[in-house]
Design an enzyme around this catalytic site. Structure first.
Site: not given
Ligand code: UDP
Length: 381
Positions: A98, A120, A134, A215, A217, A247
């Site tokens: 997304d 997804e 998103e 993180h 927004r 982040h």
């Molecule tokens: N993740 C990572 N390192 C970090 C924080 C998260 O590898 O320091 C991984 C986590 O395992 C997951 C993904 O990043 O698979 C999630 O990313 P994020 O939270 O940035 O985005 P969202 O999933 O909310 O779109």
């Protein structure tokens, strides 16, 4: 079609993690010519994932600078990814999830009448402002995709309720579980991959580890201040060690560094690469997070996660009992975290491993569906 040419387009850490299993499967499969275009919407964090997976993109869309507004970001992505498509001339474009990159990638493909496969698909919170933007990115992709790979039955039902053609919707499981299995096997073979986290476990040897990520927004501003406040209050407990990979976005870094730097039992660290983060997920007594991916990974590992958001498009973890929505009120976050820390029964009730998001074989299913797809089998553009 022999050697179907697939262009996979992505630009952020979570997309990269969830696409690694699919890219590996496509790369090994003679039915495909797999090409990769990245946008670097998340610069350093995307590179971390690609280097662990040994993946080198074929096309790189450079964005002028980070911190672009959504309109500038979307315009730059649309033009940049569109140019990459003109050069690559794929038979099909794959996008995941997304993000702005996924939405712009899908739109650029649609403008070129290239069929789109959406990995997804079908996640819905029902609120266009949470997660923002998103929720709308996903809906835009759903209206133009030829193939929808829903991670769960609920996600497939959401698409059918929006009148997406049933023959185009497939429940595959979420590739994040494939990714978790892959990275767990990598760490088992090469423990040094997770050395940063191992060092922090030593530092917090007699404490329980709480992992934190933030993180989103829609949490920038007040939400981030509130999360920082909650973490600072929890850090007053002598029995916890807080591991917080921060982040790279300045809207997150600023408030966290201001409020939490220097607290002795808070490790405010650079973003973890995937092996270290997977180890944190497996080791933590509990996670506090506003992340989408973490809501899927933590249940698979039986790690309780308090979700610092008002709504979620991932209700399966909540229903399974491993995730709980707590919003961003610091009092609520602290109260829920302390309940889990102090009440063993409450924690055990949450800490059961579930796999509502898949069995680790999603990439294989997706690859077979991509190979079998024919234009007349759906309402493809
Ligand atoms: N993740 C990572 N390192 C970090 C924080 C998260 O590898 O320091 C991984 C986590 O395992 C997951 C993904 O990043 O698979 C999630 O990313 P994020 O939270 O940035 O985005 P969202 O999933 O909310 O779109």
């Amino acid at each position: 079609m022999a050697n179907r040419r697939i262009l996979t387009v992505f630009g952020t850490r979570p997309e990269a993690i969830k696409l690694v299993p699919l890219l590996r499967a496509l790369g090994e499969d003679e039915r495909f010519q797999s090409r990769i275009c990245v946008s670097r919407q998340h610069r350093g964090m995307l590179d971390q994932v690609l280097s662990v997976a040994g993946i080198t993109p074929d096309r790189d869309v450079e964005l002028e600078r980070s911190g672009l507004g959504l309109d500038q970001l979307t315009a730059a992505l649309l033009t940049g990814v569109g140019a990459a498509m003109d050069a690559e001339r794929p038979d099909m474009v794959v996008v995941q999830g997304d993000t702005a990159t996924a939405m712009a990638g899908a739109l650029a493909a649609y403008y070129r009448k290239i069929p789109i496969a959406h990995v997804e698909a079908g996640l819905r919170s029902g609120d266009i402002h949470h997660p923002w933007p998103e929720e709308v990115n996903r809906r835009i992709i759903a209206t133009i995709a030829a193939l929808h790979f829903a991670p769960t039955r609920k996600a497939a039902e959401a698409l059918l309720a929006e009148n997406v053609a049933p023959a185009t919707v497939h429940v595959t499981g979420n590739t994040v579980i494939d990714a978790l299995h892959w990275i767990t096997a990598c760490i088992a073979q090469q423990p040094h991959l997770a050395a940063r986290m191992a060092n922090l476990e030593e530092r917090f040897a007699r404490r329980r580890i709480i992992g934190v990520t933030a993180h989103r927004r829609e949490n920038w501003g007040e939400g981030m201040d509130a999360i920082a406040d909650a973490v600072a209050r929890l850090a007053q407990r002598p029995d916890v060690g807080i591991v917080f990979p921060v982040h790279l976005n300045p809207a997150v870094r600023g408030p966290m560094e201001q409020r939490l730097a220097g607290l002795s039992n808070v490790a405010l660290v650079e973003p973890f690469d995937y092996p270290n983060f997977a180890r944190l997920l497996a080791t933590a007594t509990l996670m506090l997070s506003d992340s989408g991916g973490v809501q899927e990974e933590a249940p698979a590992l039986g790690t309780p996660v308090l979700v610092m958001r008002e709504t979620t498009e991932r209700p399966e973890g909540i229903e399974a009992g491993t995730a709980r929505l707590v919003g961003t009120d610091p009092h609520r976050i602290v109260a829920e975290a302390e309940r889990l820390l102090d009440d063993e029964a409450a924690r055990t009730a949450m800490a059961r491993a579930h796999n509502p998001y898949g069995d680790g074989k999603a990439a294989k299913r997706i690859v077979d569906l991509l190979a079998g797809w024919a234009p007349n089998a759906s309402s493809a553009p």
